[in-house]
Design an enzyme around this catalytic site. Structure first.
Site, short mmCIF file in Angstrom:
data_model
loop_
_atom_site.label_atom_id
_atom_site.label_comp_id
_atom_site.label_asym_id
_atom_site.label_seq_id
_atom_site.Cartn_x
_atom_site.Cartn_y
_atom_site.Cartn_z
N HIS A 1 0.92 -1.16 -0.13
CA HIS A 1 -0.04 0.09 -0.02
C HIS A 1 0.78 1.22 0.10
O HIS A 1 0.24 2.28 -0.04
CB HIS A 1 -0.83 0.06 1.17
N ARG B 1 -6.69 12.08 5.32
CA ARG B 1 -5.90 12.36 6.47
C ARG B 1 -4.92 13.48 6.32
O ARG B 1 -4.73 13.46 4.97
CB ARG B 1 -4.97 10.89 6.64
N LYS C 1 0.42 14.48 1.38
CA LYS C 1 -0.84 14.82 0.63
C LYS C 1 -1.26 16.28 0.35
O LYS C 1 -2.24 16.74 -0.39
CB LYS C 1 -2.24 14.33 1.61
N THR D 1 -8.40 6.76 -2.90
CA THR D 1 -9.72 6.19 -3.06
C THR D 1 -10.92 7.50 -3.12
O THR D 1 -12.05 7.40 -3.84
CB THR D 1 -10.44 5.21 -2.31
N LYS E 1 -14.36 8.65 -5.14
CA LYS E 1 -15.54 9.03 -4.52
C LYS E 1 -15.93 10.38 -5.14
O LYS E 1 -17.33 10.43 -5.55
CB LYS E 1 -15.56 9.11 -3.05
C1 LIG Z 1 -12.37 7.27 1.34
C2 LIG Z 1 -11.72 7.78 2.81
C3 LIG Z 1 -10.50 8.12 2.78
C4 LIG Z 1 -9.42 7.59 2.00
O1 LIG Z 1 -9.31 9.20 1.36
P1 LIG Z 1 -7.86 9.45 0.27
O2 LIG Z 1 -8.54 10.63 -0.29
O3 LIG Z 1 -8.09 8.42 -0.69
O4 LIG Z 1 -7.00 9.60 1.25
C5 LIG Z 1 -10.10 8.26 3.99
N1 LIG Z 1 -11.00 8.69 5.25
C6 LIG Z 1 -12.39 8.34 4.93
C7 LIG Z 1 -13.45 8.20 5.88
C8 LIG Z 1 -13.00 7.75 3.82
O5 LIG Z 1 -14.15 7.58 3.34
#
Ligand SMILES: *Cc1c(COP(=O)(O)O)cnc(C)c1O
Length: 826
Positions: free
Chosen positions: A365, A557, A562, A663, A667
């Protein structure tokens, strides 16, 4: 096997749902409908729905023990970030209308009950949420699957923001009870720790080892059945809870040793007290190693027991079961399965190794060095002496193979050895996984390429056939159907509802690209979601938002890689422009949310900076007409479900080469946001799907960053000196413009960017290098937003072309290339 339609199964029990609700209210909870609280009614409803789910489990269980041709997928993960289950289950069971009608009789609405459920936050972020999406997809697609993890007493901390600072509070998620789990004490197993490895000769004269003088704990499983959409098959999420074998030692108590009398109970309780709150960061704590061994050992014993029950032998374990390791956290599965086969089941090394290496697969990961698990050898040896011995033997045999394959190449031995030599010897868990697994996968195309070319390069040369890519995905059931009801409705009206189980169906939306009325309705849906979020923010924070402004959102996070810092520096830049009279053409709301690890100084300082900038911006009568900044506390799955659908712009701006996949990016795309992002992780594949005109890409590429680092030629101080805008922004930070009461507060951010005060190099995440490109790209976004038709077209295209990013697609790829399982119903 003939199929009973899932709806039929539900239909039969549905007739009793009203009775069931009252039964649970009166008899499970001993409350009457007149005086019961809403919370009690939430529980009664959940229990009534749980009964329907239990029927599906009994059905699934009968298949598990009657169908030996179906290989069971076991997903071992330290984290499952499942969020709330009530509405998810209602939708998956397709009983929403029925439930609404039932509740109406009691003057209740589903939307009033849903928020009463505590999020099960048994994870930190992306890795744990991925595991949750996978169980949803496995159940929906009809594969047999188990998720294994720990029943943490405290999930990820709750975040408060006080005076702009993050404050952590414990997340006692079970304080009111939890309706979705079933304790299974009869399936408890014993997990051992410490002791020593003893050699002996068995009755046939073979030299054998046994693990003796151990400290034992009971592991009790609690099962949550994860429903699939319109599916009779459930996935089992098995949470292991430790329990003392003897909770109270009367002999010690008699001697006056109260501490000793309860020592075992204390030991058991501390193991799974709390989830470690680090995301993408390794911290070599003894208790964490205990957690890893605890749930892995319990899971392995469970899998072995089930396979024996199904087949009467372990010779073919890999035919009935496959074990996927979600990162290296469950890597102890390798020596634990070896130990069971060698010491308890009487296998010789060769056969045991064959079984292990045909059963276990590994998902990587991250490529960031600070995240790689390297346990101190003495710690591992002390806690798990027999496992340590087995790892040594695995390594000795492996290094012989390496020497054969690369004769005379000592560097290969040094790189690939499971042990890292040094002042304190370390066990490199990624190496252990790479040696023992039959499959090694990354989570996006770029990430897998980087794995092959750098982090696991030598392993790729040794075992090229093991490597494969599985680009992450998200479940559209939670991240569209559940989180964005008006968009789900609009889509279903337009193209039918097959997208719910086949996300590529969304391509059909391209028919509506030139349908202005459809585009307007899409715009109205976005507006509805923005209003919902604005209402939430107004209620929780007392901040009023302009829903006509462009909602520009970064939620994830808080991590230096990031680059929330890049985002907030750009906000400061806009602030300066407005103060200079250079007014933006569209008003914008910048929304942030995310938790920092409690011990991560820089990340916490960035949260404070965001909040300090927010205060100055929002309180400025001129500037606040054009931009506003909000930090929404306590980002979690439920909050994500409200925030993400409201985004016009999705910020996916990690330094190229650092975000394995992401991910969150998917979304947002699925919910019609336009992405501003770097060529990192799955952003690259989003670009491929949606086309360059429909995504805003900026910044250095992964190979350019790599090269600049390798040649040591990156000079952020030069940028600071040459670029007036950047110098102005950084000087404001350095001199306390946003924090006049404590003007030195952000000096560390300044010095880290320019001198690398707390890092291996200045500005190690290339924030300043990408700033100009980022700001220019934002200008293009601003232009486009002024043309709602063009904007909505691109938004529609993003939705229409997001089909690839369903976790259903990801799971089918895991099935085809790694797990080779079959659906219960073909
Ligand atoms: C999808 C999700 C993440 C991952 O988000 P990234 O932008 O890919 O780091 C982290 N926390 C929650 C609550 C999520 O639903």
């Amino acid at each position: 096997m003939t199929r009973v339609p899932a709806t039929k199964r539900t239909q039969k029990s549905l007739e009793n749902l009203d009775e069931s609700f009252i039964h649970h209210l009166n008899h499970t909870l001993a409350e009457d409908s007149a005086s019961a609280t809403t919370l009690a009614k939430y529980f009664a409803l959940s229990y009534a729905i749980r009964d329907l789910i239990a029927d599906r489990w009994l059905h699934t269980k009968s298949i598990i023990f009657n169908r030996r041709d179906l290989r069971i997928v076991n997903y071992l993960s330290m984290e499952f970030l499942i969020g709330r289950l009530l509405y998810n289950n209602v939708l998956n069971l397709k009983i929403e209308k029925h439930v609404e009608e039932l509740l109406e009789k009691y003057g209740l609405r589903l939307e009033d009950l849903i928020p009463l459920e505590e999020d099960a936050a048994l994870g930190n972020g992306g890795l744990g949420r991925l595991a949750a999406c996978f169980l949803d997809s496995l159940a929906t697609l009809g594969y047999l699957s188990y998720g294994y993890t720990i029943r943490y007493q405290y999930g990820l901390f709750k975040q408060l923001i006080e005076n702009g600072y993050q404050k952590e509070e414990p997340d006692d998620w079970q304080k009111n009870g939890y309706p979705w789990e079933f304790p299974k004490p009869e399936e408890a197993v014993v997990v051992k720790f410490f002791g020593r490895s003893e050699v002996y000769t068995d009755e046939n004269g073979w030299l054998k080892f046994r693990w003796v003088d151990t400290y034992n704990v009971i592991a009790v499983p609690y099962d949550i059945y994860i429903t699939g959409y319109n599916s009779e098959i459930v996935s089992v999420l098995r949470l292991w809870q430790p329990k003392a074998i003897s909770e109270f030692n009367f002999a010690e108590f008699e001697k006056g040793n109260y501490e000793k009398a309860v020592a075992e109970k204390n030991f058991a309780e501390k193991i799974c007290k709390v989830l470690y709150p680090n995301d993408a960061f390794y911290q070599g704590r003894e208790l964490r190693l205990m957690q890893e061994h605890f749930f892995v050992s319990a899971a392995l014993q469970d899998i072995v027991r089930r396979h024996k029950k199904r087949y009467g032998t372990l010779d073919n374990l890999y035919e009935g079961e496959v074990i996927q390791l979600n990162d290296t956290h469950p890597a102890l599965a390798i020596p634990e399965l070896m130990r069971i086969l060698l010491d308890e089941e009487g296998y010789g090394w060769e056969k045991a190794w064959e079984i292990v290496s045909k059963t276990i697969a590994y998902t990587n990961h991250t490529v960031m060095p600070e995240a790689l698990e390297k346990w101190e050898a003495p710690l591992l040896q002390h806690m798990l002496p027999r496992h340590y011995q087995i790892i040594e033997e695995i390594n000795a045999r492996f290094l012989k193979d390496v020497a054969e394959k690369f004769p005379g190449n000592l560097q290969k031995i040094v790189n690939m050895s499971i042990f890292e030599e040094g002042h304190i010897k370390k066990v490199r868990m990624a190496n252990l996984c790479s040696v023992a697994s039959f499959s090694i996968n990354g989570v996006s195309q770029l990430h897998t390429e980087i794995l092959k070319q750098s982090v696991l390069k030598d392993f790729y040369e040794m075992y090229p056939e093991k490597f494969n890519n599985k680009t992450n995905g998200v479940t559209q059931r939670r991240w569209l159907l559940e989180s964005n009801p008006p968009l789900a409705r609009l889509i279903t009206e337009a193209i039918g509802d097959r997208w719910i189980t086949d996300l590529y169906e969304l391509r059909k939306l391209e028919m509506f690209l030139d349908d202005t009325s459809f585009l307007e309705r899409l715009g109205a849906v976005k507006r509805w979601n923005k209003e919902r979020l604005a209402k939430y923010i107004s209620e929780k924070l007392g901040i009023t938002l302009d829903v006509d402004s462009m909602f520009d959102i970064q939620v994830k996070r808080i991590h230096e890689y990031k680059r929330q810092l890049l985002n907030i520096l750009h906000v400061i830049h806009l602030y300066n422009e407005i103060r200079d009279g250079k007014l933006p053409e569209v008003p914008r709301t910048f929304i942030f949310a995310g938790k920092s690890a409690p011990g991560y100084r820089m990340a916490k300082l960035i949260i404070k900076l965001i909040n300090s900038v927010a205060k100055v911006v929002n309180e400025d009568p001129v500037v606040s007409k054009y931009i506003r900044v909000v930090f929404v506390p306590n980002y979690n799955v439920s909050l994500a479900q409200i925030i993400i659908p409201a985004a016009n712009v999705s910020e996916q701006i990690s330094t190229a080469g650092t975000e394995a996949s992401g991910t969150g990016n998917m979304k947002f795309m699925l919910n019609g946001a336009l992405t501003i992002g770097t060529l990192d992780g799955a952003n690259i594949e989003m670009l491929e799907e949606v086309g360059a005109e429909n995504i805003f890409i900026f910044g250095l590429k992964a190979d350019e960053i790599e090269e600049a680092k390798r040649k040591g030629k990156y000079n952020p101080f030069g940028i600071y000196m040459d670029n007036v805008k950047i110098r102005r922004i950084l000087d404001m930070i350095r001199t306390g413009y946003f924090n006049p009461d404590e003007p030195e507060l952000f000096v560390d951010i300044f010095e880290n960017l320019l001198y690398g005060k707390y890092a291996p190099m200045p500005d190690q995440y290339f924030v300043l290098a990408d700033f100009e490109s980022y700001a220019e790209t934002h200008k293009k976004i601003e232009k486009l937003y002024q043309n709602p038709v063009e904007w909505n077209k691109k938004s529609l295209l993003n939705i229409a072309r997001s089909g690839k990013f369903s976790s259903d697609r990801t799971i089918e790829e895991y099935i085809a290339d790694i797990w080779k399982s079959k659906k219960v119903y073909e």
